[in-house]
Design a protein around this motif. Structure first.
Motif, PDB file in Angstrom:
ATOM      1  N   ASP A   1     -13.967  -6.741   1.313  1.00 14.95           N
ATOM      2  CA  ASP A   1     -13.704  -8.045   1.799  1.00 14.95           C
ATOM      3  C   ASP A   1     -12.966  -9.076   0.626  1.00 14.95           C
ATOM      4  OD1 ASP A   1     -14.077  -7.350   4.499  1.00 14.95           O
ATOM      5  OD2 ASP A   1     -16.164  -8.158   4.223  1.00 14.95           O
ATOM      6  N   LEU A   2     -13.125  -8.478  -0.536  1.00 15.68           N
ATOM      7  CA  LEU A   2     -12.608  -9.449  -1.561  1.00 15.68           C
ATOM      8  C   LEU A   2     -11.031  -9.336  -1.521  1.00 15.68           C
ATOM      9  CD1 LEU A   2     -12.585 -10.949  -4.279  1.00 15.68           C
ATOM     10  CD2 LEU A   2     -12.709  -8.703  -5.483  1.00 15.68           C
ATOM     11  N   ALA A   3     -10.398 -10.484  -1.377  1.00 14.70           N
ATOM     12  CA  ALA A   3      -8.994 -10.606  -1.325  1.00 14.70           C
ATOM     13  C   ALA A   3      -8.200 -11.310  -2.525  1.00 14.70           C
ATOM     14  CB  ALA A   3      -8.582 -11.512  -0.219  1.00 14.70           C
ATOM     15  N   ILE A   4      -7.411 -10.628  -3.306  1.00 11.63           N
ATOM     16  CA  ILE A   4      -7.088 -11.202  -4.392  1.00 11.63           C
ATOM     17  C   ILE A   4      -5.406 -11.399  -4.166  1.00 11.63           C
ATOM     18  CG2 ILE A   4      -6.494 -10.416  -6.945  1.00 11.63           C
ATOM     19  CD1 ILE A   4      -8.861  -8.514  -6.490  1.00 11.63           C
ATOM     20  N   ARG A   5      -4.961 -12.505  -4.930  1.00  8.47           N
ATOM     21  CA  ARG A   5      -3.369 -12.620  -4.773  1.00  8.47           C
ATOM     22  C   ARG A   5      -3.188 -12.617  -6.332  1.00  8.47           C
ATOM     23  NH1 ARG A   5      -3.552 -17.472  -2.188  1.00  8.47           N
ATOM     24  NH2 ARG A   5      -3.361 -16.396  -0.172  1.00  8.47           N
ATOM     25  N   GLY A   6      -1.764 -11.969  -6.377  1.00  7.39           N
ATOM     26  CA  GLY A   6      -1.439 -11.924  -7.825  1.00  7.39           C
ATOM     27  C   GLY A   6       0.237 -11.385  -7.743  1.00  7.39           C
ATOM     28  N   THR A   7       0.523 -11.109  -8.914  1.00  8.06           N
ATOM     29  CA  THR A   7       1.975 -10.645  -9.149  1.00  8.06           C
ATOM     30  C   THR A   7       2.043  -9.284  -9.255  1.00  8.06           C
ATOM     31  OG1 THR A   7       2.527 -12.821 -10.436  1.00  8.06           O
ATOM     32  CG2 THR A   7       4.143 -10.912 -10.483  1.00  8.06           C
ATOM     33  N   LEU A   8       2.465  -8.510  -8.325  1.00  7.26           N
ATOM     34  CA  LEU A   8       2.555  -7.245  -8.536  1.00  7.26           C
ATOM     35  C   LEU A   8       3.465  -6.523 -10.008  1.00  7.26           C
ATOM     36  CD1 LEU A   8       1.923  -4.331  -7.112  1.00  7.26           C
ATOM     37  CD2 LEU A   8       4.124  -4.371  -6.033  1.00  7.26           C
ATOM     38  N   HIS A   9       2.411  -5.988 -10.786  1.00  7.13           N
ATOM     39  CA  HIS A   9       3.159  -5.562 -11.846  1.00  7.13           C
ATOM     40  C   HIS A   9       3.372  -4.002 -11.871  1.00  7.13           C
ATOM     41  CE1 HIS A   9       2.508  -3.620 -15.827  1.00  7.13           C
ATOM     42  NE2 HIS A   9       3.155  -4.735 -16.254  1.00  7.13           N
ATOM     43  N   SER A  10       2.556  -3.408 -11.199  1.00  7.60           N
ATOM     44  CA  SER A  10       2.993  -1.940 -10.948  1.00  7.60           C
ATOM     45  C   SER A  10       2.206  -1.263  -9.873  1.00  7.60           C
ATOM     46  CB  SER A  10       2.826  -1.065 -12.413  1.00  7.60           C
ATOM     47  OG  SER A  10       1.368  -0.843 -12.504  1.00  7.60           O
ATOM     48  N   VAL A  11       2.862  -0.128  -9.133  1.00 10.84           N
ATOM     49  CA  VAL A  11       2.332   0.547  -8.218  1.00 10.84           C
ATOM     50  C   VAL A  11       2.403   2.288  -8.675  1.00 10.84           C
ATOM     51  CG1 VAL A  11       4.113   0.203  -6.678  1.00 10.84           C
ATOM     52  CG2 VAL A  11       1.968   0.860  -5.845  1.00 10.84           C
ATOM     53  N   ASP A  12       1.584   2.932  -8.082  1.00 11.52           N
ATOM     54  CA  ASP A  12       1.893   4.586  -8.362  1.00 11.52           C
ATOM     55  C   ASP A  12       1.810   5.198  -6.999  1.00 11.52           C
ATOM     56  OD1 ASP A  12      -0.628   5.022  -7.587  1.00 11.52           O
ATOM     57  OD2 ASP A  12      -1.406   5.689  -9.667  1.00 11.52           O
ATOM     58  N   GLN A  13       2.270   6.662  -7.137  1.00  9.33           N
ATOM     59  CA  GLN A  13       2.201   7.336  -5.837  1.00  9.33           C
ATOM     60  C   GLN A  13       1.086   7.326  -4.979  1.00  9.33           C
ATOM     61  OE1 GLN A  13       2.423   8.532  -8.968  1.00  9.33           O
ATOM     62  NE2 GLN A  13       1.422  10.348  -9.205  1.00  9.33           N
ATOM     63  N   TYR A  14      -0.163   7.115  -5.789  1.00  5.36           N
ATOM     64  CA  TYR A  14      -1.490   7.149  -5.107  1.00  5.36           C
ATOM     65  C   TYR A  14      -1.665   5.377  -4.298  1.00  5.36           C
ATOM     66  CZ  TYR A  14      -1.748  11.271  -7.247  1.00  5.36           C
ATOM     67  OH  TYR A  14      -1.661  12.602  -7.893  1.00  5.36           O
ATOM     68  N   LEU A  15      -0.818   4.730  -4.480  1.00  2.95           N
ATOM     69  CA  LEU A  15      -0.678   3.153  -4.212  1.00  2.95           C
ATOM     70  C   LEU A  15      -1.853   2.392  -4.913  1.00  2.95           C
ATOM     71  CD1 LEU A  15      -0.044   3.606  -0.306  1.00  2.95           C
ATOM     72  CD2 LEU A  15       1.291   3.248  -2.374  1.00  2.95           C
ATOM     73  N   ASN A  16      -2.217   2.897  -6.263  1.00  2.98           N
ATOM     74  CA  ASN A  16      -3.037   2.305  -7.082  1.00  2.98           C
ATOM     75  C   ASN A  16      -2.014   0.834  -7.541  1.00  2.98           C
ATOM     76  OD1 ASN A  16      -5.238   4.135  -7.216  1.00  2.98           O
ATOM     77  ND2 ASN A  16      -3.926   5.472  -8.432  1.00  2.98           N
TER      78      ASN A  16
ATOM     79  N   ARG B   1      -7.870   0.614  -7.355  1.00  3.82           N
ATOM     80  CA  ARG B   1      -7.457   1.879  -6.767  1.00  3.82           C
ATOM     81  C   ARG B   1      -6.958   1.749  -5.463  1.00  3.82           C
ATOM     82  NH1 ARG B   1     -10.713   7.018  -8.152  1.00  3.82           N
ATOM     83  NH2 ARG B   1     -10.493   8.262  -6.343  1.00  3.82           N
ATOM     84  N   GLY B   2      -6.048   2.588  -5.094  1.00  2.15           N
ATOM     85  CA  GLY B   2      -5.425   2.511  -3.681  1.00  2.15           C
ATOM     86  C   GLY B   2      -6.465   2.878  -2.559  1.00  2.15           C
ATOM     87  N   SER B   3      -7.399   3.749  -2.869  1.00  4.53           N
ATOM     88  CA  SER B   3      -8.456   4.095  -1.799  1.00  4.53           C
ATOM     89  C   SER B   3      -9.307   2.895  -1.440  1.00  4.53           C
ATOM     90  CB  SER B   3      -9.203   5.182  -2.363  1.00  4.53           C
ATOM     91  OG  SER B   3      -9.820   4.998  -3.446  1.00  4.53           O
ATOM     92  N   VAL B   4      -9.338   1.718  -2.233  1.00  4.42           N
ATOM     93  CA  VAL B   4     -10.456   0.777  -1.935  1.00  4.42           C
ATOM     94  C   VAL B   4      -9.610  -0.472  -1.209  1.00  4.42           C
ATOM     95  CG1 VAL B   4     -11.965   1.324  -3.634  1.00  4.42           C
ATOM     96  CG2 VAL B   4     -10.206  -0.251  -4.200  1.00  4.42           C
ATOM     97  N   VAL B   5      -8.288  -0.122  -1.118  1.00  9.34           N
ATOM     98  CA  VAL B   5      -7.278  -1.301  -0.613  1.00  9.34           C
ATOM     99  C   VAL B   5      -7.592  -1.092   1.182  1.00  9.34           C
ATOM    100  CG1 VAL B   5      -5.042  -2.068  -0.280  1.00  9.34           C
ATOM    101  CG2 VAL B   5      -5.689  -1.254  -2.345  1.00  9.34           C
ATOM    102  N   ARG B   6      -7.669  -2.051   1.909  1.00 10.71           N
ATOM    103  CA  ARG B   6      -7.763  -2.437   3.232  1.00 10.71           C
ATOM    104  C   ARG B   6      -6.393  -2.834   3.617  1.00 10.71           C
ATOM    105  NH1 ARG B   6     -11.977  -6.111   5.183  1.00 10.71           N
ATOM    106  NH2 ARG B   6     -13.339  -4.192   4.994  1.00 10.71           N
ATOM    107  N   TYR B   7      -5.991  -3.974   3.109  1.00  4.96           N
ATOM    108  CA  TYR B   7      -4.631  -4.663   3.474  1.00  4.96           C
ATOM    109  C   TYR B   7      -3.762  -5.046   2.217  1.00  4.96           C
ATOM    110  CZ  TYR B   7      -6.715  -4.870   8.023  1.00  4.96           C
ATOM    111  OH  TYR B   7      -7.046  -4.863   9.326  1.00  4.96           O
TER     112      TYR B   7
END
Length: 105
Positions: free
Chosen positions: A34-49, A75-81
């Motif tokens: 339930d933690l929501a974090i707003r920020g500037t997207l610096h990078s993303v990898d093929q695992y959606l980290n 880590r991509g696996s902990v992202v809900r939305y």
């Protein structure tokens, strides 16, 4: 024998290519805890980290220990939305790609 990740691979690649286009834009990432974090997207990898910079927590009263954090790796696996900026997504292209994926190619 294919794994669960193999079955999702084309779909992950679809989102990965979209997220790559959003580097430098502001996004909000809601985690499964339930933690929501707003920020500037610096990078993303093929695992959606996701790596965010200049972050701020949406509910600062609930997570005061996060006030001093400026950058984070998620880590991509902990992202809900992931809430994307409205001008950052071409909805028609996304709809076409998901229709093609649903048809199997």
């Amino acid at each position: 024998m294919s794994t669960h990740l193999d079955l999702l691979s084309p779909l992950l690649q679809l989102f990965f290519s979209y997220f790559k286009e959003l580097v430098g834009k502001e996004v909000t990432v809601e985690l499964k805890n339930d933690l929501a974090i707003r920020g500037t997207l610096h990078s993303v990898d093929q695992y959606l980290n996701i790596k965010l910079e200049n972050i701020r927590v949406v509910d600062q009263d609930k997570y005061p220990h996060m006030l001093s954090v400026r950058n984070c790796f998620i880590r991509g696996s902990v992202v809900r939305y992931v809430q994307l900026p409205p001008d950052g997504v071409d909805i028609d292209i996304l709809h076409d790609a998901t229709r093609r994926e649903a048809r199997g190619g």
